[in-house]
Design a protein around this motif. Structure first.
Motif: not given
Length: 412
Positions: A383-385, A377-381, A387, A312
């Motif tokens: 993680g999206a950047r 591990v919890t910030d979706p923005a 990815s 993650a």
């Protein structure tokens, strides 16, 4: 074309040049690695001939007493002493190891010796860097001055690049000049690199390098070593990763610690506080969890190209190669910089929005690492950047581009 790739560095600093050698050999060229003896296994695993230099970088760093933990000045003093006493011997050995090459290439670690060797042999030397050296810009600070105050503005950032250039070479200049004169019979400043392009083994999406004046600057993309076809994960690791819940990778590569047990306890505690399990890569720092810790999987080392996309988030020291592997994996990174260019790479990760602010080793606490892990591990923005950037980086063929440029040098 016959090409020698020189690197007197840690594994992370040598591996990109092994990747270049693999690419060159696949393109039909005779490429080999010139590096200290502890790079033999890495080269052999990749099928790359290795012409060894004496000594072991790993042994030297393991016995450094945690010099890198004390910051850049301490690391530079230790490196200057370690490399300085070996430059003359390495120059004699590299002269023989590079015999027959049409082109010689390397970054800072290789240039300390091989730049003058190329001149002695009458061959071109191609600077092939893992950091943005020799390319001053106001867009970001120099690789050794990541913490240049913002209030200094663009002029201060540009100046920091010139200071980085001076700082990179100053510790070795005396030993290099002595070896040039006494071992290689040369006078004056090195010049085998003049007139040839400078290659950078990272992506312009991560660090944009300004165009050169007089000499071309080519940012090729990362020089990534393909995963060996025969490699397979231990069944226990596969089972660990398959369990429910987020897993992070934690490892500080070649950064040796004065108290590995204390660092291990800190990491274990931070992972527990953040609600994650950890794959702990011992590295040269000797991290080692308790045998009965079911939430930590320990290994001496694992292929980053395999492991990082399966976790993650990645916690690492900010070495150039490890940073690139983390970015290519497309997962957030928590950078814990120790010294040298590591704060720079940590600042780039944060600036790109693919990791929280770096946590310097000198300020590393259980609470600080736990907070950074939670964000990663919890910030979706975030993680999206991460990815999206990873997908773009994986489309680049850094080795292929570098091979084409080196072929052009070989043709003269």
């Amino acid at each position: 074309m016959r090409i020698a790739l020189a690197s007197m560095d840690t594994r992370g600093g040598v591996q990109p040049y092994v990747a270049l050698a693999v690419g060159l050999r696949r393109a039909g060229h005779d490429a080999w690695l010139v590096a200290p003896s502890d790079s033999a296994a890495l080269a052999a695993e990749a099928g790359v001939p290795h012409r060894p230099l004496s000594g072991s970088v790993e042994e030297a760093l393991r016995s450094s007493g945690g010099a890198t933990e004390r910051g850049t000045l301490s690391a530079m003093r230790y490196s200057a002493a370690m490399i300085g006493e070996r430059v003359s011997a390495w120059s004699r050995e590299a002269l023989a190891a590079c015999e027959g090459a049409d082109v010689i290439a390397g970054g800072v670690g290789g240039m300390v010796v091989a730049l003058s060797v190329a001149e002695r042999l009458g061959r071109p030397f191609v600077e092939a860097h893992l950091q943005p050296l020799g390319a001053p810009t106001a867009a970001y600070p120099g690789a050794l001055f990541a913490r240049t105050p913002r209030w200094l503005g663009g002029l201060g950032r540009r100046l920091s690049h010139h200071l980085t250039e001076a700082g990179v070479w100053m510790p070795f200049r005396g030993a290099m000049q002595s070896a040039r004169e006494r071992v290689l019979g040369l006078r004056g400043r090195p010049r085998a690199h003049l007139g040839w392009p400078v290659l950078y083994g990272f992506s312009s999406r991560v660090v944009p390098v300004p165009a050169g004046v007089g000499r071309a600057r080519e940012v090729t993309g990362y020089w990534t070593l393909p995963l060996a076809e025969s490699w397979a994960p231990p069944p226990t690791l596969a089972a660990f990763l398959a369990r429910e819940g987020p897993v992070v990778s934690v490892g500080f590569g070649s950064m040796a610690s004065e108290d590995p047990a204390a660092v291990t306890a800190l990491v274990r505690g931070a992972a527990r506080d953040a609600g994650v399990r950890a794959v702990l890569l011992a590295g040269w720092g000797g991290l080692a969890p308790a045998a009965d810790d079911a939430d930590v999987f320990a290994a001496e080392a694992l292929p980053h190209e395999w492991l990082f996309p399966r976790v993650a988030a990645v916690v690492h020291h900010g070495g150039a190669g490890t940073t690139g592997a983390g970015l290519r994996a497309g997962v957030p990174a928590v950078v814990v910089p120790f010294a040298m260019d590591q704060p720079f790479w940590g600042s780039r990760v944060a600036a790109l929005g693919v990791g929280p602010s770096p946590v310097p080793r000198a300020k590393l606490t259980r609470a600080a690492l736990a907070a950074a892990l939670r964000a990663a591990v919890t910030d979706p923005a975030m993680g999206a950047r991460a990815s999206s950037l990873g997908a773009l980086l994986r489309e680049e063929d850094g080795v292929g581009r570098a091979v084409s440029l080196l072929e052009a040098v070989g043709r003269g």
